[in-house]
Scaffold this motif. Structure first.
Motif, PDB file in Angstrom:
ATOM      1  N   GLY A  26       1.186  -1.299  -0.110  1.00 52.16           N
ATOM      2  CA  GLY A  26      -0.219   0.139   0.016  1.00 52.16           C
ATOM      3  C   GLY A  26       1.117   1.037  -0.366  1.00 52.16           C
ATOM      4  O   GLY A  26       2.439   1.482  -0.255  1.00 52.16           O
ATOM      5  N   GLU A  27       0.294   2.532   0.109  1.00 54.24           N
ATOM      6  CA  GLU A  27       0.684   3.350  -0.044  1.00 54.24           C
ATOM      7  C   GLU A  27       1.632   3.913   1.444  1.00 54.24           C
ATOM      8  O   GLU A  27       1.334   4.052   2.328  1.00 54.24           O
ATOM      9  CB  GLU A  27       0.151   4.470  -0.181  1.00 54.24           C
ATOM     10  N   VAL A  28       3.340   4.891   1.465  1.00 58.65           N
ATOM     11  CA  VAL A  28       3.456   5.435   2.512  1.00 58.65           C
ATOM     12  C   VAL A  28       3.148   6.664   1.712  1.00 58.65           C
ATOM     13  O   VAL A  28       3.100   7.373   1.250  1.00 58.65           O
ATOM     14  CB  VAL A  28       4.538   4.843   2.990  1.00 58.65           C
ATOM     15  N   LEU A  29       2.251   7.834   3.394  1.00 56.74           N
ATOM     16  CA  LEU A  29       2.678   9.261   2.981  1.00 56.74           C
ATOM     17  C   LEU A  29       3.587   9.319   3.958  1.00 56.74           C
ATOM     18  O   LEU A  29       3.753   8.909   5.373  1.00 56.74           O
ATOM     19  CB  LEU A  29       1.300   9.500   4.013  1.00 56.74           C
ATOM     20  N   GLU A  89      12.174   5.069  -4.023  1.00 57.86           N
ATOM     21  CA  GLU A  89      13.205   4.320  -4.947  1.00 57.86           C
ATOM     22  C   GLU A  89      13.554   3.295  -4.842  1.00 57.86           C
ATOM     23  O   GLU A  89      14.548   2.401  -5.237  1.00 57.86           O
ATOM     24  CB  GLU A  89      14.564   5.456  -4.765  1.00 57.86           C
ATOM     25  N   ARG A  90      12.666   3.023  -3.556  1.00 62.37           N
ATOM     26  CA  ARG A  90      13.024   1.102  -3.618  1.00 62.37           C
ATOM     27  C   ARG A  90      11.616   0.379  -3.612  1.00 62.37           C
ATOM     28  O   ARG A  90      10.877  -0.429  -3.221  1.00 62.37           O
ATOM     29  CB  ARG A  90      12.606   0.939  -1.661  1.00 62.37           C
ATOM     30  N   GLY A  91      10.873   1.693  -4.404  1.00 59.09           N
ATOM     31  CA  GLY A  91       9.670   1.122  -5.112  1.00 59.09           C
ATOM     32  C   GLY A  91       8.666   1.008  -4.475  1.00 59.09           C
ATOM     33  O   GLY A  91       7.502   0.247  -5.172  1.00 59.09           O
ATOM     34  N   ASP A 108      -4.204   9.084   5.517  1.00 59.37           N
ATOM     35  CA  ASP A 108      -5.116   8.202   5.351  1.00 59.37           C
ATOM     36  C   ASP A 108      -4.435   7.148   4.730  1.00 59.37           C
ATOM     37  O   ASP A 108      -4.571   6.710   2.847  1.00 59.37           O
ATOM     38  CB  ASP A 108      -6.160   9.436   3.876  1.00 59.37           C
ATOM     39  N   ALA A 109      -3.036   6.708   5.226  1.00 57.49           N
ATOM     40  CA  ALA A 109      -2.122   6.098   4.868  1.00 57.49           C
ATOM     41  C   ALA A 109      -2.349   4.736   5.129  1.00 57.49           C
ATOM     42  O   ALA A 109      -2.128   4.855   6.458  1.00 57.49           O
ATOM     43  CB  ALA A 109      -1.383   6.068   3.582  1.00 57.49           C
ATOM     44  N   LEU A 167      11.942   0.947   8.607  1.00 55.44           N
ATOM     45  CA  LEU A 167      11.292   0.903   9.599  1.00 55.44           C
ATOM     46  C   LEU A 167      10.044   1.285   9.210  1.00 55.44           C
ATOM     47  O   LEU A 167       9.174   0.405   9.796  1.00 55.44           O
ATOM     48  CB  LEU A 167      11.596   2.230  10.240  1.00 55.44           C
ATOM     49  N   ALA A 168       9.545   1.776   8.423  1.00 55.48           N
ATOM     50  CA  ALA A 168       7.958   1.901   7.536  1.00 55.48           C
ATOM     51  C   ALA A 168       7.839   0.765   6.687  1.00 55.48           C
ATOM     52  O   ALA A 168       7.114   0.520   6.623  1.00 55.48           O
ATOM     53  CB  ALA A 168       8.586   3.137   6.504  1.00 55.48           C
ATOM     54  N   ALA A 169       8.741  -0.271   6.522  1.00 55.79           N
ATOM     55  CA  ALA A 169       8.991  -1.581   6.194  1.00 55.79           C
ATOM     56  C   ALA A 169       9.060  -2.638   6.513  1.00 55.79           C
ATOM     57  O   ALA A 169       7.965  -3.652   6.938  1.00 55.79           O
ATOM     58  CB  ALA A 169      10.629  -1.874   5.041  1.00 55.79           C
ATOM     59  N   GLY A 170       8.969  -2.786   7.818  1.00 56.03           N
ATOM     60  CA  GLY A 170       8.692  -3.329   9.008  1.00 56.03           C
ATOM     61  C   GLY A 170       9.508  -4.531   9.141  1.00 56.03           C
ATOM     62  O   GLY A 170       8.930  -5.603   9.803  1.00 56.03           O
TER      63      GLY A 170
END
Length: 317
Positions: free
Chosen positions: A7-10, A27-29, A165-166, A314-317
Motif C-alpha cells: 500500500g501507500e506510505v504517506l 526508489e525502493r519501489g 489516510d495511508a 522501519l516503515a517496511a517493518g
C-alpha cells in the motif's frame, strides 16, 4: 502474501528529512505521497548553510553512522553540482586540531590537516574538504527526484496525525511535532544568517570565539552566507538588525573584505532540536503504522540520507 508496503506510505513534512525519506522509499519501489505545509523553498531546511558536519545531535553513535552514509551520497552528488546543489569545498573548522577528530571521520575524509596560521590566525584549526550544499538548489532537486521515482507532493497542513489516510505514515514534521504528536521535548534553536555579495571568497570557515559566539561563512553560488546564532527556545522568525550587524562584524574579523560586502538578504531558521533524534516505529490509535522521524536539530542535512534509509526500513517493518 501482501505486506504493508504494497500500500501507500504517506510522509508528512517537506523539509530535507521528509524529502529524503520519501525519495528513499520511492526508489525502493514504494508508492509514496508527501504532504508538505510549505513549498520546499520556504521550509526551515531552505535557510540552512549547509555544511556537512555533525552538529548538536544525539545519539552520537547513530548520528555518526547516519552522517557517514550521507557523506557517501553527497560525495557522489558533488559530481553534478549544477544539478544537485552539492559541492566539495575546502575550509577551516576553527578551534579544532586534527587529533581531536575521531577515526570515524578521519578515515573517510582524506586530506584532513592542521590549518596554517595564515589560513586560520585565531588559533588551532582543521583544514578539511567537506560537502557544502546549496539548499535553494538541493531541495527542489530532491522534490524532482521524488516525482521522477513516482512519488507525489501535495500542499497540506496536518492538524492531527489521525487525519492521515495511508496504512503507513512517516512523521517528518520537525519543530511542528511539538504540537502535532504532541512532544514538548522538541524545541527551537533559532539561527540567524546574513547573505551578502561574495567579495571573492572560495573557502568556508567556522569559528567560535572565547565568549562562545559563532562566526561562519559559506561560499554559495552567487553569494556568501554569513552566520550565525544558536538561541535556544527562541521562537521569533524575524531578523534582528543588531544580531545581523554582530554576525557581519564577527565574520569580518576573520576575513576583512566581508565588512564592505553588500547585504542581499536576511534569513532566520528555527532548528528542530531534541535531546535525541526520535526515530521509531509505533502505531496510530486505529492501529496503522506510524514512524516518527524528527528532532535532528542543526544536523538534518548532515544525517539526512543515513537516517532516511533507517526510517524507510522501519516503515517496511
Amino acid at each position: 502474501m501482501e505486506t504493508e508496503l504494497d500500500g501507500e506510505v504517506l510522509v508528512v513534512g517537506g523539509g530535507v528529512i521528509g524529502l529524503t525519506t520519501a525519495v528513499v522509499l520511492a526508489e525502493r519501489g514504494t508508492r509514496v505521497r508527501l504532504w508538505a505545509r510549505d513549498p520546499v523553498e520556504r521550509t526551515t531546511s531552505a535557510v540552512a548553510g549547509a555544511l556537512w558536519w555533525p552538529y548538536r545531535i544525539e545519539p552520537v553513535a547513530s548520528a555518526r553512522a547516519w552522517a557517514l552514509r550521507s557523506l557517501e551520497v553527497y560525495q557522489e552528488l558533488a559530481a553534478r553540482p549544477e544539478t544537485t546543489g552539492v559541492r566539495m569545498v575546502e575550509g577551516v573548522l576553527g578551534e579544532t586540531a586534527p587529533d581531536e577528530v575521531d577515526a570515524w571521520a578521519a578515515a573517510r575524509l582524506p586530506g584532513l590537516r592542521a590549518a596554517t596560521a595564515q589560513e586560520y590566525p585565531a588559533g588551532p584549526g582543521l583544514w578539511a574538504r567537506l560537502p557544502l550544499i546549496d539548499m535553494p538548489a538541493h531541495l527542489p532537486w530532491l522534490r524532482e527526484r521524488l516525482l521522477a521515482a513516482g512519488g507525489t507532493v501535495e500542499a497540506r497542513t496536518v492538524a492531527n496525525l489521525a487525519e492521515t489516510d495511508a496504512p503507513v505514515v512517516v512523521n517528518c514534521t520537525g519543530l511542528a511535532a511539538r504540537e502535532l504528536v504532541p512532544d514538548p521535548s522538541v524545541r527551537p534553536v533559532r539561527g540567524q544568517l546574513v547573505v551578502v555579495e561574495n567579495p571573492g571568497i572560495d573557502t568556508w570557515m567556522v569559528s567560535t570565539g572565547a565568549d562562545g559566539a559563532m562566526a561562519y561563512f559559506f561560499p554559495q553560488p552567487g553569494r556568501l552566507v554569513l552566520g550565525g546564532t544558536a538561541e535556544e527556545d527562541v521562537w521569533s522568525a524575524e531578523p534582528d538588525a543588531a544580531v545581523a550587524e554582530a554576525i557581519v562584524r564577527r565574520c569580518a574579523a576573520l576575513r576583512p573584505e566581508i565588512a564592505g560586502a553588500r547585504v542581499l538578504e536576511h534569513r532566520v531558521g528555527l532548528r528542530p532540536a531534541r535531546d535525541t533524534v526520535r526515530l521509531e516505529r509505533t502505531t496510530l490509535p486505529d492501529g496503522r503504522v506510524l514512524v516518527h522521524h524528527y528532532g535532528h536539530g542543526g544536523a538534518g542535512v548532515t544525517v539526512a540520507w543515513g537516517c532516511a534509509e533507517e526510517a524507510a526500513t522501519l516503515a517496511a517493518g
